[in-house]
Design an enzyme around this catalytic site. Structure first.
Site, PDB file in Angstrom:
ATOM      1  CE  LYS A 170       5.325  -1.901  10.383  1.00  0.00           C
ATOM      2  NZ  LYS A 170       4.250  -0.723   9.271  1.00  0.00           N
ATOM      3  CE  LYS A 179      -3.533   2.758   2.229  1.00  0.00           C
ATOM      4  NZ  LYS A 179      -4.763   2.617   3.610  1.00  0.00           N
ATOM      5  N   GLY A 224      -5.510  -1.627   4.898  1.00  0.00           N
ATOM      6  CA  GLY A 224      -4.420  -3.530   4.267  1.00  0.00           C
ATOM      7  C   GLY A 224      -4.782  -4.232   4.692  1.00  0.00           C
ATOM      8  NE  ARG A 225      -6.860  -4.141  10.970  1.00  0.00           N
ATOM      9  CZ  ARG A 225      -6.408  -2.910  10.354  1.00  0.00           C
ATOM     10  NH1 ARG A 225      -4.283  -2.829  10.116  1.00  0.00           N
ATOM     11  NH2 ARG A 225      -6.790  -2.305  11.222  1.00  0.00           N
TER      12      ARG A 225
HETATM   13  O1  F6P Z   1       2.530  -3.717   9.829  1.00  0.00           O
HETATM   14  C1  F6P Z   1       1.235  -3.496   9.542  1.00  0.00           C
HETATM   15  C2  F6P Z   1       1.110  -3.576   8.172  1.00  0.00           C
HETATM   16  O2  F6P Z   1       1.165  -1.824   7.965  1.00  0.00           O
HETATM   17  C3  F6P Z   1      -0.121  -3.515   8.353  1.00  0.00           C
HETATM   18  O3  F6P Z   1      -1.017  -2.846   8.279  1.00  0.00           O
HETATM   19  C4  F6P Z   1      -0.083  -4.186   6.684  1.00  0.00           C
HETATM   20  O4  F6P Z   1      -1.363  -4.782   5.616  1.00  0.00           O
HETATM   21  C5  F6P Z   1       1.365  -4.326   6.065  1.00  0.00           C
HETATM   22  O5  F6P Z   1       1.977  -3.169   7.245  1.00  0.00           O
HETATM   23  C6  F6P Z   1       2.105  -4.276   4.685  1.00  0.00           C
HETATM   24  O6  F6P Z   1       2.110  -2.213   4.433  1.00  0.00           O
HETATM   25  P1  F6P Z   1       2.207  -2.143   3.603  1.00  0.00           P
HETATM   26  O7  F6P Z   1       1.038  -2.697   2.412  1.00  0.00           O
HETATM   27  O8  F6P Z   1       2.312  -0.895   2.973  1.00  0.00           O
HETATM   28  O9  F6P Z   1       3.972  -2.727   2.632  1.00  0.00           O
END
Ligand code: F6P
Length: 512
Positions: free
Chosen positions: A485, A200, A259-260
């Site tokens: 992170k 995302k 994302g989820r």
């Molecule tokens: O670390 C959690 C998170 O932000 C999730 O909510 C998300 O699905 C995942 O990391 C991946 O994020 P991205 O799609 O931005 O790489």
């Protein structure tokens, strides 16, 4: 009289504790009242005839009085209003100032958002068709790199729906541990491999590192233009351009899709590539059917809301700290992993929307597949000391083509477990005594086709949202994942001191 939230919770806590056996013996219509079917085919293209899902909550401790008091809680919590806001594309994620528009991807939501999603999906369809028709040369494999919501949905759907002769062989790689990527390399021929980079934000370190390593693997294998093999799936198209992906191979999706909740967007590209466009569309249609039900049905008739009533009865009133999900269907073996992110990342919070202490929130979601789990963890379910509400999920139609004995034994075992948990068995020998009165719900699909699969996932999304609204928490942010992170970044940059244990570990690994 309208109650406040606190009054509604207090009222719920006053209920007495009949056993499941009592509930059945007192009411001969219990199954009729607590097992409800959701039909999926009405007015929708792409589905098989007469397909639906049966949700059976009769083996839980829900009673009609409890449902009435939970309906009062829903009213006190402003559930109808919040639901309307979500479907209207209003800001329901205040900490991030965003709407939550995953339903628009299925055609249910604010008109302008649905139109935008339709246009983006058309673009995705063109690219998927082009790939299938050989516009990029012969493509037999797709390596999809992403993590969290950018991987779990695609992995689950591909594993569930693309079992026999996938159109393209898809490998979803999420872990930064190179072992995961090497496994995919071993299964793919670089000459016929395409790459999907799913993020995302297009900044996630695991995904970007894995993507670079796939490009290197392609280059080392003699592929002329590795970046020309990449399709970017992202809500940050400008970052994908910066990274080197040609604009024609970027499939964007809206920032308002979490994302989820994103497997329905371009993040689902590997699903469409593996199962073909028609099944991808059927998956969206199944989800849309549940969206319409969730939007229009009220109180106890609303099945995701009723599921949330059962969830909260055990987690909040009875203090259950976990909930278990067992798929009696090998095709759904990744469902517990998927639900862990959906439920725990959404509702694993400590504060209310206004920032006050929230009381107990999401229980720990865990589970596995039947019948394997019966021979591993069910001992604890039957005789352990924890209260664990269980969901069993199965399909009447078999996923295999072997002798029918396999599926019959599978289903018989599934139903036997629910019956055994409820009935128990008395023995004077305490070691051989089964206390019983242990709750379970059964979700029985007619057939696990693409439409039913979409419906099943959407049901769980709405169940998670309903839980959040009744608990007064925001299910759409996830600040809890940030601190780890940040510290990992600091460690990478160097120059900072950490606690003595972390310092010693870094030193032991040669990183200090
Ligand atoms: O670390 C959690 C998170 O932000 C999730 O909510 C998300 O699905 C995942 O990391 C991946 O994020 P991205 O799609 O931005 O790489």
């Amino acid at each position: 009289m309208t109650l406040t939230r606190d009054e509604a919770w207090n009222k719920l806590a006053l209920h007495t504790d009949p056993t499941l056996e009592d509930l059945f013996s007192e009411d001969s219509d219990r199954v009729e009242k607590f097992a409800k079917r959701l039909e999926l085919t009405t007015g929708l293209a792409g589905g098989d005839a007469d397909c639906g899902i049966l949700f059976d909550w009769s083996k839980t401790h829900l009673t009609e009085d409890l449902l009435t008091d939970f309906e009062a809680l829903a009213e006190a919590a402003g559930f109808d209003d919040m639901r309307e806001k979500m479907f209207a594309g209003e800001m329901v994620n205040p900490t991030e100032g965003r709407a939550a528009e995953h339903t628009a991807l299925r055609g249910v939501g604010l008109d302008t958002s649905v139109e935008e999603a339709d246009a983006l999906r058309e673009r995705m369809k063109l690219l998927t068709t082009a790939l299938h028709e050989g516009a990029f040369g012969e493509i037999k494999h797709l390596i999809h790199v992403g993590i969290g919501g950018s991987a779990l949905g695609p992995a689950l759907a591909v594993d569930a729906l693309a079992r026999d002769l996938p159109v393209v062989d898809v490998h979803v790689v999420s872990n930064i541990d190179g072992v995961a990527l090497e496994e995919a390399f071993a299964a793919c021929d670089p000459a016929t491999t395409f790459v999907a980079v799913a993020s995302k934000t297009f900044t996630t370190i695991e995904t970007m590192t894995n993507a670079q390593s796939v490009l290197k693997w392609l280059a080392d294998s003699g592929v002329d233009d590795p970046t020309g093999r990449v399709i970017a799936l992202t809500a940050a198209p400008e970052k994908a351009v910066e990274w080197g992906v040609d604009e024609t191979r970027i499939l964007p999706f809206a920032e308002s899709v979490g994302g989820r909740y994103s497997l329905w967007s371009s993040i689902g590209f590997p699903i469409a590539v593996a199962v073909g466009w028609d099944d991808f569309q059927a998956m969206l249609d199944g989800a849309a059917r549940v969206d319409a039900h969730f939007r229009d049905a009220n109180g106890r008739e609303n099945l995701p809301l009723r599921a949330a009533f059962a969830d909260l009865f055990y987690s909040r009133i009875k203090g259950a700290q976990t909930r278990a999900v067992f798929a009696y269907d090998e095709r759904l073996r990744l469902l517990p992993d998927y639900l862990q992110q959906l439920e725990m990342e959404s509702n694993g919070k400590s504060v209310t929307v206004d920032g006050h202490p929230a009381g107990p929130t999401a229980p720990i979601t865990w589970g596995g597949v039947g019948t394997d789990a019966q021979h591993a963890v069910f001992q604890l379910l039957h005789q352990g000391t924890h209260l664990i509400p269980v969901d069993f999920i199965a399909s009447v139609e078999a996923g295999d083509t072997l002798d029918a004995a396999h599926h019959t034994i599978l289903l018989m075992n599934c139903f036997a477990q629910g019956a055994a948990l409820m009935a128990g068995k008395h023995s004077d020998d305490p070691h051989r005594n089964y206390p019983g009165n242990r709750p379970s719900a059964t979700i029985l699909c007619d057939d696990l086709d693409a439409m039913t699969f979409g419906a099943l996932v959407a049901f769980h999304e709405h169940r998670t949202f309903a839980n959040a609204v009744l608990m007064d928490i925001n299910p759409f942010d996830q600040f809890g994942v940030e601190l780890g992170k940040e510290i990992a970044n600091k460690i990478e940059k160097g120059g900072e001191r950490f606690d003595a244990s972390t310092e010693a570990l870094l030193k032991a690994a040669g990183l200090g």
